[in-house]
Design a protein around this motif. Structure first.
Motif, PDB file in Angstrom:
ATOM      1  N   LEU A   1      -9.471 -14.119  -6.594  1.00  0.00           N
ATOM      2  CA  LEU A   1      -9.418 -12.808  -7.238  1.00  0.00           C
ATOM      3  C   LEU A   1      -8.306 -12.742  -8.267  1.00  0.00           C
ATOM      4  CD1 LEU A   1      -9.834 -10.681  -4.006  1.00  0.00           C
ATOM      5  CD2 LEU A   1     -11.571 -11.067  -5.767  1.00  0.00           C
TER       6      LEU A   1
ATOM      7  N   LEU B   1      -8.957  -3.353   1.214  1.00  0.00           N
ATOM      8  CA  LEU B   1      -8.716  -3.439  -0.231  1.00  0.00           C
ATOM      9  C   LEU B   1      -7.225  -3.521  -0.539  1.00  0.00           C
ATOM     10  CD1 LEU B   1     -10.195  -2.906  -3.140  1.00  0.00           C
ATOM     11  CD2 LEU B   1      -9.150  -0.666  -2.896  1.00  0.00           C
TER      12      LEU B   1
ATOM     13  N   PRO C   1       0.842  -1.199   0.000  1.00  0.00           N
ATOM     14  CA  PRO C   1       0.000   0.000   0.000  1.00  0.00           C
ATOM     15  C   PRO C   1       0.878   1.250   0.000  1.00  0.00           C
ATOM     16  CG  PRO C   1      -0.725  -1.558   1.679  1.00  0.00           C
ATOM     17  CD  PRO C   1       0.586  -2.061   1.167  1.00  0.00           C
TER      18      PRO C   1
ATOM     19  N   TYR D   1      -5.286  -6.768  -2.139  1.00  0.00           N
ATOM     20  CA  TYR D   1      -4.664  -6.707  -3.460  1.00  0.00           C
ATOM     21  C   TYR D   1      -3.142  -6.611  -3.410  1.00  0.00           C
ATOM     22  CZ  TYR D   1      -9.006  -7.092  -5.893  1.00  0.00           C
ATOM     23  OH  TYR D   1     -10.180  -7.596  -6.383  1.00  0.00           O
TER      24      TYR D   1
ATOM     25  N   ARG E   1      -5.088  -6.863 -10.008  1.00  0.00           N
ATOM     26  CA  ARG E   1      -5.644  -5.562 -10.403  1.00  0.00           C
ATOM     27  C   ARG E   1      -4.475  -4.607 -10.647  1.00  0.00           C
ATOM     28  NH1 ARG E   1     -10.675  -3.875  -8.382  1.00  0.00           N
ATOM     29  NH2 ARG E   1      -9.957  -1.835  -9.013  1.00  0.00           N
TER      30      ARG E   1
END
Lengths: 375, 200
Positions: free
Chosen positions: B183, B141, B60, B145, B186
């Motif tokens: 997932l 999130l 992040p 990810y 992204r």
């Protein structure tokens, strides 16, 4: 690939049925639960079966794809929402509506497969004789558009909590109530997924929107980050990763009413068509969700002065089962000292509600130009 | 296979512990025990250099706007789960660039990793992944990810990543992202690529 498997399985089932004649008639057991505000009629099937629910001015018909056995075949309910049900001996169960009928929801449950019809009664009409005017043909009693607002978390789930003590579950409920008042004044009915401090499951939240045939589903949250410097508002809609999966279809199948839209289960060809139609509808809903998200971000920035972190996509669990345009708004970070200070102030919450209200109304104005044009 | 995986992860950890500037050459030291005697002069090495491969890690950003990229050398082991474990191990150690933040709450461990033949990586984390997660969706999130992108973009055999906690499937980590289904990566969440060392 999963879809093909499903279809193959469904095909195998229907071939199996074709070989066994009369004894294999689908058995339907009907029961009714009569409450003050409405009547719930449950049609329990001994296997997965195709049918559709057709709404007429004074009755609902459940029309099965083939011949069925129904027990009991008829019953007088004498209820404000539902007068009786009866079976035509072949493939149709007719529910006669009561004189205070004010709308209905239908949805499927599994294990055993069953169709639930929830018929609502209008308490103001309940004591009066049958109205001269025909009851509404629409499942929704009012022609006012319905928007479902979803204040995040609740009950044991506080959500994000700021250093000054702003608690997400309380702040978002407050904002949702303010927004509901604004929408009501503008002729839009808002249904809240919770109007008290209680925990509602993520599936239930989308189900509330589906069952109310909402035009929009708007989930309201406060954000938090371990990094205090993060601040601003962001609005999410589902990522395509989620929507091109069967996940969303399955989620919606679990908790959707289909009303007069055929619910097709078990027939391979029709199920395939169902999926195609579903995909088309979802693609449209995604486009609309993105447009709504854009409006919300603009208004939050303009009216509330919130920093615009943009429109984003993510597979939010709460949006998965919604069958209409659906967004999740993170109105600000409680982990940012300045933003938490603002979020604690009543006028600031009003401005957020105003921004959300303006964007929702503008969006509805675009997609619902005239009430009369709605089915 | 499981033992080999753990051994590789342990090696990776040991390596990283040696210092920040671990180069691929550093990976030579802890080679498998039963090997040919090592020549003194590296220039005339007979044995093949221990294979290593560059992995991209995603953390992040400090501003929580998205993910920033860093690179690490990992052992180019045959089994994809071995590489996944090394990558998660490095991810849990934390970022090196100054504009990046930790990918997961403190105390999180990877319990196990599997990669199925059809390209789904199942990563089983310890309970701190849920209990240590703050209240916000952004935190959730970016943590999810950071893991998904690091694995799916660095392990070619992996197309999707499923996150488990304490050996079980979870709905969400903290009420937001749907983790019931694996997932995909992204790339659009990546806001800073890796000019290794120099921050943005």
């Amino acid at each position: 690939m999963f879809r093909r498997l499903l279809m193959a399985a469904a095909l195998a089932v229907s071939v199996g049925h074709a070989q066994t004649p009369e004894a294999a008639l689908v058995a339907v057991e009907v029961s009714a639960d009569l409450q003050h505000g409405g009547a719930r009629i449950v049609l329990t099937h001994d296997r997965v079966v195709s049918y559709r629910v057709v709404a007429h001015p004074n009755r609902l018909e459940v029309v099965y794809g083939g011949a069925v056995r129904v027990s009991p075949a008829a019953r007088d309910l004498s209820h404000a929402a539902a007068a009786s049900w009866s079976f035509d001996g072949e493939r149709t169960v007719t529910v006669r509506l009561g004189n205070a009928f004010a709308g209905y929801d239908s949805f499927e449950l599994k294990n055993p497969p069953r169709l639930v019809l929830d018929l609502r009664a209008d308490p103001t009409k309940a004591a009066m004789p049958a109205p001269a005017a025909p009851p509404p043909s629409s499942p929704r009693a009012s022609s006012r558009p319905v928007v479902v607002l979803d204040p995040g978390h609740g009950g044991v789930e506080d959500g994000a909590v700021g250093a000054r003590g702003v608690v997400e579950k309380e702040a978002v409920l407050d904002i949702a109530v303010r927004l509901k008042t604004r929408l009501a004044a503008a002729g839009v009915d808002a249904v809240l997924t919770r109007d008290t401090d209680r925990l509602v499951t993520l599936d239930e939240r989308a189900a509330v929107a589906n069952h109310n045939r909402a035009e929009l589903f708007v989930s309201i949250h406060l954000n938090a980050s371990p990094r205090a410097q993060a601040f601003g508002a962001e609005t999410y809609f589902l990522s395509s990763d989620a929507s091109d999966d069967e996940a969303r279809w399955l989620a919606a199948e679990e908790n959707s009413p289909r009303g007069e839209v055929p619910i097709v289960v078990g027939d391979a060809r029709e199920r395939g068509l169902d999926l195609v139609l579903w995909d088309l509808a979802q693609t449209q809903a995604m486009v609309e969700s993105e447009a709504l998200a854009g409006e919300v971000q603009l208004e939050l920035n303009a009216l509330a002065g919130t920093r615009d972190r943009g429109v984003r996509q993510a597979p939010f669990r709460v949006l998965m089962g919604a069958t209409m345009p659906a967004i999740l708004v993170e109105v600000g970070f409680v982990s940012n000292p300045e933003e938490e200070r603002r979020l604690a102030i009543s006028e600031y919450r009003d401005r957020i509600a105003e921004a959300l209200g303006v964007s929702i109304l503008r969006f509805l104005g675009k997609t619902v130009p005239a009430q009369a044009s709605r089915p | 296979m499981r033992i080999r995986g753990i051994a590789a992860a342990a090696l990776a950890l040991a390596l990283a512990g040696c210092g920040g500037g671990a180069s691929p050459d550093g990976a030579r030291a802890p080679a498998d025990a039963p090997g040919p005697p090592r020549p003194e002069d590296p220039g005339t090495a007979v044995e093949p250099p221990p294979p290593s491969v560059e992995a991209r890690l995603y953390f992040p950003s400090r501003s929580a706007d998205g993910l920033v990229e860093e690179t690490r050398e990992i052992f180019a082991t045959t089994a994809p789960e071995d590489r996944a474990k090394q990558i998660v191990g490095a991810l849990l150690e934390g970022p090196r660039r100054s504009d990046a933040a930790p990918a997961a709450p403190a105390g999180v461990r990877l319990r196990q990793a599997y990669v199925t033949a059809d390209g789904i990586a199942y990563l089983d984390f310890s309970t701190e992944l849920r209990s240590g997660m703050g209240g916000g969706s952004t935190a959730e999130l970016l943590t999810v990810y950071a893991v998904v992108d690091s694995i799916a973009l660095s392990v070619p055999e992996v197309r999707r990543v499923a996150i488990l906690v304490d050996g079980a499937e979870v709905d969400t980590l903290n009420g937001h992202l749907d983790l019931r289904f694996p997932l995909r990566a992204r790339r659009d969440l990546v806001v800073g690529s890796a000019p290794a060392g120099a921050g943005t």
